[in-house]
Design a protein around this motif. Structure first.
Motif, PDB file in Angstrom:
ATOM      1  N   ASP A 128      -0.220  10.876   6.050  1.00  0.00           N
ATOM      2  CA  ASP A 128      -0.223  10.128   4.788  1.00  0.00           C
ATOM      3  C   ASP A 128       0.807   9.007   4.878  1.00  0.00           C
ATOM      4  N   ASP A 137      -0.593   5.538   8.948  1.00  0.00           N
ATOM      5  CA  ASP A 137      -1.412   4.593   8.188  1.00  0.00           C
ATOM      6  C   ASP A 137      -2.848   4.666   8.687  1.00  0.00           C
ATOM      7  N   ILE A 179     -10.245  12.707   1.959  1.00  0.00           N
ATOM      8  CA  ILE A 179     -10.798  12.863   0.615  1.00  0.00           C
ATOM      9  C   ILE A 179      -9.979  11.992  -0.341  1.00  0.00           C
ATOM     10  N   GLY A 183      -4.678  10.552   4.684  1.00  0.00           N
ATOM     11  CA  GLY A 183      -4.417  10.291   3.258  1.00  0.00           C
ATOM     12  C   GLY A 183      -4.435  11.614   2.522  1.00  0.00           C
ATOM     13  N   ASN A 237       0.835  -1.194   0.000  1.00  0.00           N
ATOM     14  CA  ASN A 237       0.000   0.000   0.000  1.00  0.00           C
ATOM     15  C   ASN A 237       0.883   1.263   0.000  1.00  0.00           C
TER      16      ASN A 237
HETATM   17  C1  LIG Z   1      -5.729   9.816  -4.519  1.00  0.00           C
HETATM   18  S1  LIG Z   1      -4.565  10.390  -3.348  1.00  0.00           S
HETATM   19  C2  LIG Z   1      -5.485  11.706  -2.545  1.00  0.00           C
HETATM   20  C3  LIG Z   1      -4.629  12.667  -1.778  1.00  0.00           C
HETATM   21  C4  LIG Z   1      -5.343  13.869  -1.169  1.00  0.00           C
HETATM   22  N1  LIG Z   1      -6.344  13.505  -0.195  1.00  0.00           N
HETATM   23  C5  LIG Z   1      -5.938  14.742  -2.231  1.00  0.00           C
HETATM   24  O1  LIG Z   1      -7.168  14.874  -2.266  1.00  0.00           O
HETATM   25  O2  LIG Z   1      -5.169  15.288  -3.037  1.00  0.00           O
HETATM   26  C6  LIG Z   1      -4.588   9.083  -2.159  1.00  0.00           C
HETATM   27  C7  LIG Z   1      -3.707   9.357  -0.963  1.00  0.00           C
HETATM   28  O3  LIG Z   1      -3.950   8.384   0.060  1.00  0.00           O
HETATM   29  C8  LIG Z   1      -2.703   8.027   0.614  1.00  0.00           C
HETATM   30  N2  LIG Z   1      -2.844   6.707   1.248  1.00  0.00           N
HETATM   31  C9  LIG Z   1      -3.015   5.512   0.625  1.00  0.00           C
HETATM   32  N3  LIG Z   1      -3.090   4.538   1.556  1.00  0.00           N
HETATM   33  C10 LIG Z   1      -2.975   5.119   2.774  1.00  0.00           C
HETATM   34  C11 LIG Z   1      -2.974   4.632   4.118  1.00  0.00           C
HETATM   35  N4  LIG Z   1      -3.072   3.333   4.385  1.00  0.00           N
HETATM   36  N5  LIG Z   1      -2.839   5.520   5.123  1.00  0.00           N
HETATM   37  C12 LIG Z   1      -2.683   6.843   4.864  1.00  0.00           C
HETATM   38  N6  LIG Z   1      -2.654   7.363   3.618  1.00  0.00           N
HETATM   39  C13 LIG Z   1      -2.810   6.514   2.584  1.00  0.00           C
HETATM   40  C14 LIG Z   1      -1.765   8.071  -0.569  1.00  0.00           C
HETATM   41  O4  LIG Z   1      -0.415   8.117  -0.207  1.00  0.00           O
HETATM   42  C15 LIG Z   1      -2.233   9.316  -1.298  1.00  0.00           C
HETATM   43  O5  LIG Z   1      -1.629  10.473  -0.824  1.00  0.00           O
END
Ligand SMILES: C[S@@+](CC[C@H](N)C(=O)[O-])C[C@H]1O[C@@H](n2cnc3c(N)ncnc32)[C@H](O)[C@@H]1O
Length: 273
Positions: free
Chosen positions: A69, A96, A114, A48, A9
């Motif tokens: 993140d 996480d 989001i 995230g 992930n």
């Molecule tokens: C599609 S991006 C969206 C980022 C941000 N929220 C935006 O709207 O621009 C998805 C984000 O979720 C993060 N992500 C994925 N899995 C995660 C986890 N298990 N815990 C925290 N963050 C996570 C990724 O690193 C990435 O930054």
């Protein structure tokens, strides 16, 4: 020699550079944060958060914001933005969504995620963690892409997964978070009464001065799920098919004559603690 095991992930999101895509999402991020109702002094957690598409405008409205993140490159990019913008009420750290172990119970008035926590494994743990760190009386707001929706991101994810190898056993698709019954099941399991959970459809617009084809190239080169699909497609000679399918999608959905403007529908979830 490293003895650590790879977290797929984390590897998925550190592989690319989501900041390149995030630049097309800033206006919608700002509009969403204004609509949620962020006030000065509110303790906000953005899970995230990427490089701060929603965390930055929340801090600009005067909230005390922590962005968490899983991707270290995006945490660094977020902290750079906060510093450049002189926002000392905004910080980013690694974490996480499935296990927010560095954060205490009830620390936040508002928790937003989001298109973030939806990508974490173990969705029931994610719901439990979001609930745990929100104070009683506080709120959680999630944005989740919807499976089978005809608009941009649901279709990118669908097309990408058709070219990717089958996921490992037990993998729960991120877009299951875009189905209201799943959202209710997960948050009620975390102890929230059903009447305190609501879902509605909302829209985000991807805006760029670049052409739809150039934007497809950005997804191919910088967006983890699409990068993986291109890697799999090229290994069986289908790279051009994937490129053509995505270009057709972006062109079809583009509403701008100069550059790109593509609206995408998502499920906006609100949970009252
Ligand atoms: C599609 S991006 C969206 C980022 C941000 N929220 C935006 O709207 O621009 C998805 C984000 O979720 C993060 N992500 C994925 N899995 C995660 C986890 N298990 N815990 C925290 N963050 C996570 C990724 O690193 C990435 O930054």
């Amino acid at each position: 020699m490293s003895t650590g095991t790879v977290n797929p992930n984390k590897a998925l999101w550190e592989k690319g550079d989501f900041t390149r895509i995030a630049q097309t999402m800033r206006d919608s991020g700002e509009a969403l944060v204004r609509d949620i109702g962020v006030t000065p002094g509110l303790r906000v957690l953005d899970v995230g958060c990427g490089d701060g598409t929603t965390a930055v405008p929340a801090a600009q409205l005067g909230a005390d914001v922590l962005g968490v993140d899983i991707a270290s490159n995006l945490v660094a990019a977020g902290n750079d933005r906060a510093q450049r913008l002189g926002l000392d009420n905004l910080a980013f750290q690694e974490g996480d969504a499935s296990d927010l172990k560095d954060l205490g119970d009830g620390e936040f008035d508002l928790v937003i995620s989001i298109f973030g926590a939806m990508f974490a494994p173990r969705p029931f743990d994610v719901a439990a963690q979001l609930v745990r760190v929100t104070r009683s009386g506080g709120r959680i707001v999630m944005g989740n892409w919807i499976p089978g929706d005809p608009t941009l991101v649901a279709q990118i994810l669908k097309i990408s997964s058709a070219y990717s190898p089958p996921p490992p056993d037990g993998f729960v698709s991120p877009v299951t978070w875009g189905v209201e019954e799943n959202v209710i099941e997960r948050f009620t399991a975390a102890g929230v009464p059903e009447e305190q959970i609501s879902c509605k459809r909302d829209s985000y617009t991807f805006e760029s001065e670049r052409s739809p084809a150039e934007l497809v190239a950005d997804f191919r080169d910088y967006y983890g799920p699409t990068m993986n699909a291109f890697a799999a497609a090229s290994s069986d000679g289908r790279q051009a098919d994937l490129q053509a399918e995505l270009e057709a999608l972006f062109n079809e959905q583009n509403a701008s004559d100069a550059g790109t403007s593509i609206p995408a529908t998502f499920l906006r979830v609100s949970v009252q603690r």
